[in-house]
Design a protein around this motif. Structure first.
Motif, short mmCIF file in Angstrom:
data_model
loop_
_atom_site.label_atom_id
_atom_site.label_comp_id
_atom_site.label_asym_id
_atom_site.label_seq_id
_atom_site.Cartn_x
_atom_site.Cartn_y
_atom_site.Cartn_z
N TRP A 3 2.98 6.21 -1.15
CA TRP A 3 2.87 6.13 0.30
C TRP A 3 3.38 7.42 0.92
O TRP A 3 4.36 7.99 0.46
CB TRP A 3 3.72 4.98 0.83
N CYS A 45 4.98 5.89 6.39
CA CYS A 45 4.48 4.56 6.03
C CYS A 45 5.65 3.75 5.51
O CYS A 45 6.54 4.28 4.86
CB CYS A 45 3.39 4.66 4.95
N LEU A 77 7.65 -0.52 5.66
CA LEU A 77 7.82 -1.82 6.30
C LEU A 77 8.70 -1.62 7.53
O LEU A 77 9.46 -0.66 7.61
CB LEU A 77 8.47 -2.80 5.33
N VAL A 102 5.00 -3.78 9.58
CA VAL A 102 4.70 -2.48 8.98
C VAL A 102 4.76 -1.43 10.08
O VAL A 102 4.60 -1.73 11.26
CB VAL A 102 3.31 -2.44 8.30
N THR A 128 1.50 2.92 8.59
CA THR A 128 0.96 2.05 7.54
C THR A 128 -0.31 1.37 8.03
O THR A 128 -1.32 1.32 7.32
CB THR A 128 1.99 0.98 7.12
N ARG A 129 -0.26 0.87 9.23
CA ARG A 129 -1.42 0.20 9.82
C ARG A 129 -2.59 1.19 9.97
O ARG A 129 -3.73 0.88 9.64
CB ARG A 129 -1.05 -0.39 11.17
N SER A 163 -5.31 -6.72 -0.01
CA SER A 163 -3.97 -6.19 0.26
C SER A 163 -4.00 -5.18 1.40
O SER A 163 -3.14 -5.22 2.29
CB SER A 163 -3.39 -5.54 -1.01
N LEU A 170 -2.29 -5.39 5.25
CA LEU A 170 -1.46 -4.35 5.86
C LEU A 170 -2.01 -3.91 7.20
O LEU A 170 -1.26 -3.51 8.09
CB LEU A 170 -1.34 -3.15 4.92
N PRO A 192 -0.99 -7.32 9.83
CA PRO A 192 0.16 -8.01 9.23
C PRO A 192 0.55 -9.32 9.92
O PRO A 192 1.06 -10.21 9.26
CB PRO A 192 1.28 -6.98 9.31
N TYR A 233 3.13 -4.63 -0.15
CA TYR A 233 3.28 -3.23 0.24
C TYR A 233 3.69 -2.37 -0.97
O TYR A 233 3.11 -1.32 -1.22
CB TYR A 233 4.32 -3.09 1.36
N LYS A 234 4.68 -2.84 -1.72
CA LYS A 234 5.17 -2.07 -2.87
C LYS A 234 4.11 -1.92 -3.96
O LYS A 234 4.12 -0.96 -4.73
CB LYS A 234 6.41 -2.74 -3.47
N VAL A 275 0.80 -1.59 -3.59
CA VAL A 275 -0.40 -0.85 -3.22
C VAL A 275 -0.57 0.45 -4.01
O VAL A 275 -1.67 0.73 -4.50
CB VAL A 275 -0.47 -0.61 -1.69
#
Length: 191
Positions: free
Chosen positions: A87, A91, A93, A99, A103-104, A141, A145, A148, A170-171, A173
């Motif tokens: 990431w 990016c 959480l 998020v 990230t979005r 996934s 994201l 969310p 998230y982790k 991806v």
């Protein structure tokens, strides 16, 4: 992302016409992960909304932008194929919004880019195959994201600890994107 590309994206006269940084990164990641190499000439215009005329007033500026995008594509493809993609800064959480905006935006860009290579993906990973399930899992996934709030609601309705599950998604991806890219590369190379 190179400082040159970041500087171009932050120019006030271009900021409203080009995809923002995280969305650009997501789109380029989709192009780098694509099963078949796609000529940037085929997709570069999508980074400014698909218009035939670029927002750049000088040819040199367009060339600098295109070169920076291709450099990002090369860097991203290498990271995906060597299992080192991670990431980008920004990016993550977020306690308030689930998020971060980056990230979005990344997820939105990746989903937009995936649409361009969709036929290639569906050809090499046909429906009702393990490969198709892998592709579907990655897309689900990324979609979670991108949206969310609905993802959290759906996870909660399933009785899951929604926040913990979301963190796991998230982790995972980076591993999923690398695995999908490597599988697509293997399928195309062996064809």
């Amino acid at each position: 992302m190179s400082s040159q590309l970041r500087a171009i994206l932050q120019k006030p006269e271009l900021a409203e016409q080009l995809l923002p940084e995280a969305q650009t990164r997501g789109f380029v990641t989709a192009m780098a992960a694509a099963p078949h190499l796609l000529d940037p000439a085929e997709w570069l215009a999508f980074l400014w909304g698909g218009d035939e005329v670029s927002p750049f007033t000088a040819q040199e500026d367009l060339e600098a932008y295109a070169n920076a995008i291709v450099a990002l594509w090369n860097e991203t493809r290498e990271a995906l194929l060597t299992n080192t993609w991670a990431w980008a800064e920004g990016c993550g959480l977020d306690d308030q919004e689930i998020v971060t905006e980056d990230t979005r935006d990344f997820a939105e860009g990746l989903l937009q880019g995936w649409q361009l290579a969709r036929d290639d993906w569906e050809t090499i990973m046909p429906e009702d195959t393990e490969d198709s399930a892998l592709l579907g899992g990655v897309l689900l996934s990324i979609s979670l994201l991108y949206d969310p709030e609905n993802a959290m609601q759906a996870l909660a309705e399933e009785g899951a600890d929604a926040l913990a599950q979301f963190g796991e998604i998230y982790k995972s991806v980076p591993m999923m994107l690398c695995g999908l890219s490597q599988r697509a590369h293997a399928l195309v190379s062996n064809a």
